[in-house]
Design an enzyme around this catalytic site. Structure first.
Site, PDB file in Angstrom:
ATOM      1  N   HIS A 261     -57.247   6.956  -5.480  1.00 47.29           N
ATOM      2  CA  HIS A 261     -58.353   7.907  -5.625  1.00 47.29           C
ATOM      3  C   HIS A 261     -59.631   7.354  -4.977  1.00 47.29           C
ATOM      4  CE1 HIS A 261     -60.629  11.108  -7.849  1.00 47.29           C
ATOM      5  NE2 HIS A 261     -61.605  10.215  -7.737  1.00 47.29           N
ATOM      6  N   GLU A 262     -59.996   6.155  -5.352  1.00 51.56           N
ATOM      7  CA  GLU A 262     -61.234   5.574  -4.813  1.00 51.56           C
ATOM      8  C   GLU A 262     -61.096   5.325  -3.311  1.00 51.56           C
ATOM      9  OE1 GLU A 262     -63.824   5.758  -6.632  1.00 51.56           O
ATOM     10  OE2 GLU A 262     -62.689   6.205  -8.465  1.00 51.56           O
ATOM     11  N   HIS A 265     -62.110   8.378  -1.507  1.00 50.67           N
ATOM     12  CA  HIS A 265     -63.575   8.476  -1.368  1.00 50.67           C
ATOM     13  C   HIS A 265     -64.051   7.560  -0.233  1.00 50.67           C
ATOM     14  CE1 HIS A 265     -64.651  10.998  -4.753  1.00 50.67           C
ATOM     15  NE2 HIS A 265     -64.052  10.221  -5.636  1.00 50.67           N
ATOM     16  N   GLU A 291     -64.838  14.819  -3.817  1.00 55.13           N
ATOM     17  CA  GLU A 291     -63.736  14.762  -4.776  1.00 55.13           C
ATOM     18  C   GLU A 291     -62.448  15.332  -4.157  1.00 55.13           C
ATOM     19  OE1 GLU A 291     -64.520  12.981  -7.271  1.00 55.13           O
ATOM     20  OE2 GLU A 291     -62.676  13.235  -8.414  1.00 55.13           O
TER      21      GLU A 291
HETATM   22 ZN    ZN Z   1     -63.658  10.700  -7.697  1.00 51.51          ZN
END
Ligand code: ZN
Length: 498
Positions: A261-262, A265, A291
């Site tokens: 997830h990170e 980003h 997101e």
């Molecule tokens: Zn996030």
């Protein structure tokens, strides 16, 4: 032309102050000794004040006015001026005393929330929540760019988003998610997650996650991966993007999916075109789009069959004691199990958006003065029952679970649900445009997808506002169709539903 250059430089300096702020902040959350908190918070507050003072100065006003007189601005300069105006005009509307009061109370309220959550006692947080809501109402009323008070807060995170627009999106989404959820719950073929709760060595989990993000093209030359209590991504420059993750020994998915997830980003922040580095365009175009990038990699790619075709044999080698004889197909089902729970951060891909809709509906009532703070816990539980057929055992598992409101971040939650919708819509276009995408993914080749995202999204940073960006990428407005299709295509076969 020099007029716009002057404005650009001025805002680049403000950006550099934000990077200083970010570095201090990153260090505070990753390496700083615990006892240094107070001193550090003072420095951070000072930098923040310094930046704010420069932002609302007469010089900013003059530079913007002069730049506005320049004809024929190119795409980038035009966006630089637009963003400069947007930030300045908001900032000057809010009296500095309120900015200071907000910052001061956010810290105190955060501590109040922590205590209340530990003691599982909402009454300890209630006065702080009342205060934060009151301050945010004042803040929104000063901004006053939209007639609906709540919209002024939503706009902070998703420029142009209004509560009417979100209500429309969510009104159609909610019953459809419930229908899918009901079907899955009724299936007799339920995945079993127990394999994920065996013991997995933290060192090996960490090494495995590093392998994954390296392959996903996270650039360790200009990035770091560290540990922290709550995973996050932060930029200290466009060529210095840092992520953190956490390890839970007896719950394997936490580290793997948190790290992916990170990384999603970070790939966004690492992919900005050179021309906008250190300008006021050097970050994601909105929280929702940001997101979408983390969720695309985490959920659509990271929880796909193709992804695990490639990674499962490697994971088995890391953890033969648990996985040697455990079939890949069952592992895939385990990491994708849909199960209503009271806690948002533990929610699966499907129920997650329902958690967000709950918070959005409450925030709307709060800012329309339609509910008292002491009525919130009860209404939270009631909505939870309606949406997820569960009622929290206590307030720590209910209204006290999230940090956001304690810091005054009202209007932030919808970004998470928007991220899911944007991600599916973007991915659906990518599938059409990248030939053999599925084969690439099952071979661990993520370059074609990353190149696509770079070309169509990452490089632009804030050049295009979110609604324009999604239209450029997908040819249509944001809608929930692609997300719902993704859920059905994925979960119906997994649960043996025709
Ligand atoms: Zn996030």
């Amino acid at each position: 032309m020099t007029k716009i250059r002057e404005l650009k430089t001025y805002f680049s300096d403000l950006k550099r102050l934000s990077y200083v702020y970010n570095l201090l902040n990153w260090d505070q959350r990753v390496y700083m000794p615990e006892g240094s908190n107070e001193g550090r918070s003072e420095i951070i507050a000072y930098i923040s004040k310094l930046r704010h003072k420069r932002l609302i100065s007469d010089k900013t006003k003059r530079l913007i006015k002069e730049a506005e007189k320049v004809d024929d601005l190119d795409l980038i300069d035009d966006a630089i001026l637009r963003e400069a105006k947007r930030e300045y005009e908001k900032a000057v509307r809010v009296p500095p005393e309120l900015v200071e009061e907000l910052a001061k109370n956010a810290t105190l309220s955060h501590n109040g929330w922590k205590k209340a959550r530990e003691k599982n006692d909402f009454s300890l947080f209630e006065p702080w929540l009342t205060k934060m809501i009151d301050l945010q109402k004042k803040y929104a009323d000063y901004i006053d760019m939209y007639p609906n008070r709540y919209d002024n807060l939503l706009d902070e995170y998703e420029p142009g988003a209004t509560s009417d627009w979100l209500t429309n999106l969510f009104v159609s989404l909610k019953p459809k998610l419930s229908t899918i959820l009901n079907k899955l719950m009724d299936s007799e073929d339920q995945p079993n997650r127990s394999i994920l709760a065996k013991s997995y060595s933290p060192e090996k989990q960490w090494a495995f996650c590093r392998d994954i993000i390296k392959k996903l093209n996270f650039d360790f030359q200009i990035g770091r991966l560290d540990k922290s209590v709550h995973p996050f991504t932060i930029s200290i420059a466009s060529t210095d993007v840092r992520i953190t993750s956490r390890i839970i020994e007896k719950f394997l998915p936490s580290c793997i999916f948190g790290t992916i997830h990170e990384c999603g980003h970070a790939l966004y922040e690492m992919g900005l075109m050179n021309e906008i580095h250190s300008t006021n365009l050097a970050s994601g175009c909105s929280m929702g789009i940001h997101e979408s990038q983390s969720r695309l990699w985490e959920n659509i790619i990271g929880r796909s069959k193709e992804f695990w075709d490639f990674w499962y044999p490697k994971l088995q080698k890391y953890f033969p004691e648990n996985l040697r004889d455990f079939p890949a197909s069952e592992f895939y089902r385990a990491i994708n199990k849909v199960e209503p729970s009271t806690i948002r951060v533990e929610a699966d891909e499907l129920t997650y958006s329902l958690h967000i809709i709950l918070r959005f509906e409450l925030e709307k009532l709060i800012f329309a003065d339609k509910i008292e703070v002491n009525e919130l816990p009860q209404l939270w539980n009631q909505k939870m029952e309606e949406l997820l057929f569960l009622s929290p055992n206590n307030d720590a598992e209910g209204i006290l679970q999230d940090v956001h409101w304690s810091g005054g971040a009202f209007g932030y939650f919808p970004s998470y649900a928007l991220g899911n919708l944007y991600a599916s819509q973007i991915y659906s276009t990518a599938q059409k445009e990248i030939s053999g995408l599925s084969t690439h993914l099952s071979q661990g080749n993520y370059k074609p997808l990353l190149d696509y995202l770079r070309k169509n999204i990452h490089q632009f940073g804030k050049i295009y506002p979110p609604r324009e960006l999604i239209k450029r990428v997908s040819g249509e407005k944001l809608n929930s169709r692609y997300f719902l299709e993704h859920l059905k295509d994925k979960f119906y076969p997994m649960y043996n539903i025709n």
